[in-house]
Design a protein around this motif. Structure first.
Motif, PDB file in Angstrom:
ATOM      1  N   MET B  22      61.922  40.208 119.799  1.00 13.51           N
ATOM      2  CA  MET B  22      62.997  39.242 119.552  1.00 13.51           C
ATOM      3  C   MET B  22      63.924  39.172 120.747  1.00 13.51           C
ATOM      4  SD  MET B  22      65.746  39.119 116.457  1.00 13.51           S
ATOM      5  CE  MET B  22      67.093  40.057 117.168  1.00 13.51           C
ATOM      6  N   ASN B  23      64.187  37.962 121.202  1.00 14.46           N
ATOM      7  CA  ASN B  23      65.115  37.794 122.331  1.00 14.46           C
ATOM      8  C   ASN B  23      66.251  36.918 121.846  1.00 14.46           C
ATOM      9  OD1 ASN B  23      66.150  37.222 124.999  1.00 14.46           O
ATOM     10  ND2 ASN B  23      64.217  38.215 125.653  1.00 14.46           N
ATOM     11  N   ASN B  24      66.325  35.675 122.365  1.00  9.51           N
ATOM     12  CA  ASN B  24      67.383  34.816 121.810  1.00  9.51           C
ATOM     13  C   ASN B  24      66.913  34.276 120.476  1.00  9.51           C
ATOM     14  OD1 ASN B  24      68.149  35.216 124.387  1.00  9.51           O
ATOM     15  ND2 ASN B  24      67.449  33.214 125.111  1.00  9.51           N
ATOM     16  N   VAL B  25      67.882  33.858 119.676  1.00 14.52           N
ATOM     17  CA  VAL B  25      67.524  33.211 118.409  1.00 14.52           C
ATOM     18  C   VAL B  25      68.371  31.958 118.256  1.00 14.52           C
ATOM     19  CG1 VAL B  25      66.727  35.234 117.122  1.00 14.52           C
ATOM     20  CG2 VAL B  25      69.171  34.687 117.173  1.00 14.52           C
ATOM     21  N   TYR B  26      67.851  30.990 117.500  1.00 22.27           N
ATOM     22  CA  TYR B  26      68.621  29.773 117.259  1.00 22.27           C
ATOM     23  C   TYR B  26      69.750  30.093 116.281  1.00 22.27           C
ATOM     24  CZ  TYR B  26      64.732  27.050 119.235  1.00 22.27           C
ATOM     25  OH  TYR B  26      63.782  26.513 120.060  1.00 22.27           O
ATOM     26  N   ASN B  27      70.754  29.213 116.252  1.00 26.76           N
ATOM     27  CA  ASN B  27      71.760  29.386 115.193  1.00 26.76           C
ATOM     28  C   ASN B  27      71.149  28.858 113.890  1.00 26.76           C
ATOM     29  OD1 ASN B  27      72.314  26.509 114.697  1.00 26.76           O
ATOM     30  ND2 ASN B  27      73.079  26.538 116.799  1.00 26.76           N
ATOM     31  N   SER B  28      71.776  29.135 112.759  1.00 25.78           N
ATOM     32  CA  SER B  28      71.127  28.871 111.464  1.00 25.78           C
ATOM     33  C   SER B  28      70.827  27.381 111.287  1.00 25.78           C
ATOM     34  CB  SER B  28      72.005  29.372 110.326  1.00 25.78           C
ATOM     35  OG  SER B  28      73.303  28.841 110.431  1.00 25.78           O
ATOM     36  N   LYS B  29      71.730  26.522 111.738  1.00 24.51           N
ATOM     37  CA  LYS B  29      71.516  25.087 111.568  1.00 24.51           C
ATOM     38  C   LYS B  29      70.277  24.631 112.331  1.00 24.51           C
ATOM     39  CE  LYS B  29      74.428  20.904 111.941  1.00 24.51           C
ATOM     40  NZ  LYS B  29      73.850  20.372 110.703  1.00 24.51           N
ATOM     41  N   GLU B  30      70.209  25.062 113.610  1.00 24.21           N
ATOM     42  CA  GLU B  30      69.091  24.640 114.448  1.00 24.21           C
ATOM     43  C   GLU B  30      67.786  25.264 113.959  1.00 24.21           C
ATOM     44  OE1 GLU B  30      69.953  25.403 118.521  1.00 24.21           O
ATOM     45  OE2 GLU B  30      68.308  24.162 119.271  1.00 24.21           O
ATOM     46  N   ALA B  31      67.858  26.516 113.475  1.00 27.34           N
ATOM     47  CA  ALA B  31      66.637  27.210 113.039  1.00 27.34           C
ATOM     48  C   ALA B  31      65.964  26.456 111.901  1.00 27.34           C
ATOM     49  CB  ALA B  31      66.982  28.628 112.604  1.00 27.34           C
ATOM     50  N   LEU B  32      66.775  26.023 110.916  1.00 26.05           N
ATOM     51  CA  LEU B  32      66.177  25.308 109.785  1.00 26.05           C
ATOM     52  C   LEU B  32      65.601  23.978 110.252  1.00 26.05           C
ATOM     53  CD1 LEU B  32      65.591  25.046 106.791  1.00 26.05           C
ATOM     54  CD2 LEU B  32      67.861  24.082 106.467  1.00 26.05           C
ATOM     55  N   LYS B  33      66.312  23.331 111.165  1.00 25.86           N
ATOM     56  CA  LYS B  33      65.862  22.023 111.658  1.00 25.86           C
ATOM     57  C   LYS B  33      64.534  22.169 112.391  1.00 25.86           C
ATOM     58  CE  LYS B  33      68.230  18.065 113.783  1.00 25.86           C
ATOM     59  NZ  LYS B  33      67.216  17.822 114.840  1.00 25.86           N
ATOM     60  N   LYS B  34      64.431  23.235 113.203  1.00 23.31           N
ATOM     61  CA  LYS B  34      63.233  23.408 114.033  1.00 23.31           C
ATOM     62  C   LYS B  34      62.142  24.162 113.289  1.00 23.31           C
ATOM     63  CE  LYS B  34      65.147  22.799 118.567  1.00 23.31           C
ATOM     64  NZ  LYS B  34      65.557  23.361 119.868  1.00 23.31           N
ATOM     65  N   GLY B  35      62.487  24.767 112.162  1.00 23.77           N
ATOM     66  CA  GLY B  35      61.451  25.440 111.387  1.00 23.77           C
ATOM     67  C   GLY B  35      61.113  26.822 111.883  1.00 23.77           C
ATOM     68  N   THR B  36      61.943  27.341 112.823  1.00 16.97           N
ATOM     69  CA  THR B  36      61.753  28.726 113.257  1.00 16.97           C
ATOM     70  C   THR B  36      63.063  29.258 113.816  1.00 16.97           C
ATOM     71  OG1 THR B  36      60.549  30.222 114.720  1.00 16.97           O
ATOM     72  CG2 THR B  36      61.002  28.026 115.574  1.00 16.97           C
ATOM     73  N   LEU B  37      63.230  30.554 113.751  1.00 21.42           N
ATOM     74  CA  LEU B  37      64.430  31.188 114.275  1.00 21.42           C
ATOM     75  C   LEU B  37      64.258  31.480 115.773  1.00 21.42           C
ATOM     76  CD1 LEU B  37      67.190  32.562 113.525  1.00 21.42           C
ATOM     77  CD2 LEU B  37      65.916  34.654 113.077  1.00 21.42           C
ATOM     78  N   PHE B  38      62.982  31.472 116.210  1.00 22.77           N
ATOM     79  CA  PHE B  38      62.645  31.982 117.535  1.00 22.77           C
ATOM     80  C   PHE B  38      62.231  30.857 118.491  1.00 22.77           C
ATOM     81  CE2 PHE B  38      62.966  36.170 115.934  1.00 22.77           C
ATOM     82  CZ  PHE B  38      62.436  36.152 114.661  1.00 22.77           C
ATOM     83  N   PRO B  39      62.996  30.655 119.582  1.00 21.43           N
ATOM     84  CA  PRO B  39      62.637  29.620 120.555  1.00 21.43           C
ATOM     85  C   PRO B  39      61.204  29.772 121.061  1.00 21.43           C
ATOM     86  CG  PRO B  39      64.802  30.532 121.043  1.00 21.43           C
ATOM     87  CD  PRO B  39      64.239  31.369 119.937  1.00 21.43           C
ATOM     88  N   GLU B  40      60.748  31.015 121.187  1.00 20.01           N
ATOM     89  CA  GLU B  40      59.391  31.193 121.739  1.00 20.01           C
ATOM     90  C   GLU B  40      58.318  30.714 120.765  1.00 20.01           C
ATOM     91  OE1 GLU B  40      61.605  33.643 121.209  1.00 20.01           O
ATOM     92  OE2 GLU B  40      60.680  35.416 120.307  1.00 20.01           O
ATOM     93  N   LEU B  41      58.676  30.461 119.512  1.00 21.10           N
ATOM     94  CA  LEU B  41      57.678  29.986 118.545  1.00 21.10           C
ATOM     95  C   LEU B  41      57.847  28.502 118.243  1.00 21.10           C
ATOM     96  CD1 LEU B  41      57.627  32.952 116.009  1.00 21.10           C
ATOM     97  CD2 LEU B  41      56.096  32.508 117.912  1.00 21.10           C
ATOM     98  N   TYR B  42      58.780  27.862 118.929  1.00 19.60           N
ATOM     99  CA  TYR B  42      59.007  26.432 118.650  1.00 19.60           C
ATOM    100  C   TYR B  42      58.051  25.618 119.504  1.00 19.60           C
ATOM    101  CZ  TYR B  42      61.337  21.935 118.231  1.00 19.60           C
ATOM    102  OH  TYR B  42      61.602  20.622 117.987  1.00 19.60           O
TER     103      TYR B  42
END
Lengths: 86, 51
Positions: B22-42
């Motif tokens: 785990m490195n950076n993570v999205y904020n909760s709003k963006e995570a739900l929108k993008k469907g992942t908490l992890f930028p590396e998995l988007y």
């Protein structure tokens, strides 16, 4: 149903999604302290927002507490929310 | 059928999943929108306006 109720519900959905993600990550990384801290912070926030929502709009789930009279059945069903309000 | 999947050209797949840190993570709003908490998995599918 007012704007604030929908916004609060959206926030609950956002926080609970993060908890889904952190718990799945922690399943395979139980020693990742930073991830656990993140998870616990959001878990704390989750219970705060849910009790805030329920104090105002009644139980979010039917096995949560309700004021008198039973408020669950009068609350909006998930498809009755106008999510565009927020 | 069994012998066929053994032969080279019929080998199905071999998955390699690197261990995620785990490195950076999205904020909760963006995570739900993008469907992942992890930028590396988007990894959204890029689509051209074909359909």
């Amino acid at each position: 149903m007012d704007r604030e109720q929908v916004c609060l519900l959206k926030e609950i959905m956002e926080v609970s999604f993060v908890l889904d993600e952190t718990s799945l990550y922690l399943d395979t990384h139980p020693n990742d302290e930073r991830a656990l801290r993140l998870h616990n912070n959001y878990a704390q926030k989750y219970s705060e927002i849910v009790s805030l929502y329920e104090a105002k709009y009644g139980p979010l789930q039917n096995h949560n507490m309700s004021q008198y009279p039973w408020a669950y059945i009068n609350g909006p069903w998930p498809w009755e929310f106008d999510y565009r309000l927020c | 059928m069994r012998t066929e999947s053994k032969r080279r050209e019929f080998q199905l797949a071999r998955a390699y999943v690197p261990f995620q840190i785990m490195n950076n993570v999205y904020n909760s709003k963006e995570a739900l929108k993008k469907g992942t908490l992890f930028p590396e998995l988007y990894m959204p599918y890029k689509y051209e306006k074909r359909y």
